[in-house]
Design an enzyme around this catalytic site. Sequence first.
Site, mmCIF file in Angstrom:
data_model
loop_
_atom_site.group_PDB
_atom_site.id
_atom_site.type_symbol
_atom_site.label_atom_id
_atom_site.label_comp_id
_atom_site.label_asym_id
_atom_site.label_seq_id
_atom_site.Cartn_x
_atom_site.Cartn_y
_atom_site.Cartn_z
ATOM 1 N N GLN A 96 56.523 13.564 13.172
ATOM 2 C CA GLN A 96 57.764 14.039 12.554
ATOM 3 C C GLN A 96 58.053 13.304 11.261
ATOM 4 O O GLN A 96 57.466 12.254 10.958
ATOM 5 C CB GLN A 96 58.929 13.841 13.524
ATOM 6 C CG GLN A 96 59.138 12.397 13.958
ATOM 7 C CD GLN A 96 60.139 12.281 15.092
ATOM 8 O OE1 GLN A 96 61.284 11.900 14.861
ATOM 9 N NE2 GLN A 96 59.724 12.606 16.308
ATOM 10 N N HIS A 98 61.689 12.605 8.485
ATOM 11 C CA HIS A 98 63.134 12.712 8.324
ATOM 12 C C HIS A 98 63.448 12.935 6.846
ATOM 13 O O HIS A 98 62.783 12.368 5.971
ATOM 14 C CB HIS A 98 63.827 11.448 8.822
ATOM 15 C CG HIS A 98 63.467 11.085 10.223
ATOM 16 N ND1 HIS A 98 63.642 11.933 11.287
ATOM 17 C CD2 HIS A 98 62.910 9.955 10.736
ATOM 18 C CE1 HIS A 98 63.220 11.351 12.395
ATOM 19 N NE2 HIS A 98 62.778 10.154 12.082
ATOM 20 N N GLU A 133 64.786 4.678 9.854
ATOM 21 C CA GLU A 133 64.823 3.967 11.133
ATOM 22 C C GLU A 133 63.882 2.770 11.135
ATOM 23 O O GLU A 133 62.944 2.685 10.334
ATOM 24 C CB GLU A 133 64.491 4.915 12.291
ATOM 25 C CG GLU A 133 63.145 5.598 12.190
ATOM 26 C CD GLU A 133 63.000 6.732 13.203
ATOM 27 O OE1 GLU A 133 63.955 7.508 13.387
ATOM 28 O OE2 GLU A 133 61.906 6.861 13.791
ATOM 29 N N ARG A 274 59.535 18.499 12.524
ATOM 30 C CA ARG A 274 58.330 18.200 13.295
ATOM 31 C C ARG A 274 57.101 18.868 12.690
ATOM 32 O O ARG A 274 57.193 19.946 12.110
ATOM 33 C CB ARG A 274 58.513 18.651 14.747
ATOM 34 C CG ARG A 274 59.654 17.915 15.449
ATOM 35 C CD ARG A 274 59.939 18.477 16.833
ATOM 36 N NE ARG A 274 61.012 17.719 17.477
ATOM 37 C CZ ARG A 274 62.304 17.952 17.290
ATOM 38 N NH1 ARG A 274 62.680 18.944 16.490
ATOM 39 N NH2 ARG A 274 63.208 17.211 17.888
#
Length: 385
Positions: A96, A98, A133, A274
């Site tokens: 994936q 972001h 993240e 994704r």
Amino acid sequence: MDRLTNTIRPYAWGSTTAIPTLLGVEPTGEPQAEMWMGAHPGAPSRLERGAGGTTLADVIAADPEGELGAATVAKFGPRLPFLLKILAAGAPLSVQVHPDLTQAKEGFADEERRGVPIDAGHRNYKDANHKPELICALTPFDGLCGFRPPLEAAALLEGLGVDSLKPYADLLRAHPEEAALREVLTAVLTADRAEMARTVTEAAAAAERLGGPYAPYAGLVHEFPGDPGVIAAMLLNHVRLQPGEAMFLGAGIPHAYIDGLGVELMANSDNVLRCGLTPKHVDVPELLKVVNFEPSAPGIMRPEADGEEVYETPIDEFRLSRFLLAPGGAPQRLPDATPQILLCTAGAPKAGGLTLAPGESVFVPAGEKVELSGSGTVFRATVVI
């Protein structure tokens, strides 16, 4: 300061044992993938304030400046801008990426204008925020992060000896790096599904036979037979973090977690596009707008400072640090200008007057003075102002 009660999310890829072992409880037999600590509307932490308790989201909404501090509200708005998790991967997560903040705002606004239901399976943007993240390993932790150099990826694909992979290897050698990776990823994700399924099956059998650098990819086909994400994953760097090591994942960087237990800290968002290893929707055109095709080596962080060990990132919405508290050591006084969540992962440290067990956490409002003492490991999540 409030002790938190947190929701455990039972996603199918979750380990059945890792989080129960950390918490010192019996496994239920069901997967336990993530424990969320924060004020995300999908699963806000609960705390005891008044009769019957309430959620951290409601507490912050009732008095943003009192809980977050005026400086945090001025910079990020009246919400907790980060989400802290314990993540336990027992099977691979989807490959994936972001979006960055501009992409998230534009994508969210576009889907709102088109009336795409927020819970629709084909919806890409759940909110208007980005989702950088950081993952810090509590056990040896395997993942994929960023593109390999194209020539290295070409050699890896060719080494499998699968005829149908040769055109992809040739493309990786025939173009400039970013163009090569874009062309190959596009070709893999848009190939005929039946033909790709055969390619994936052959590649997985070869990976199991060869081992070595192919070992991380061999098991993927068992979880996702025929999924083009298996080939996409081979374009990415394999990373193994040791306990205490961390990895930052910025916008557009393709990644996946394969196995292990870690502490994850991210901006408060649910935006995921994704590109494989999933039965969920894959929007190839939108994905290709977001992916950063520049090859990049994963930057592994190993903090070595005494006292508060900080995992530095370029993001202001969150800041993760770790305290390794030794018996008889001096108490550690925490800064109090910002809101923070403290998470114990080992031992029995004390945060102010509360003793924490592994897996327990507390929310500390801005302005509250807290000392850490005793022995054990405590992670601190806060913001940068």
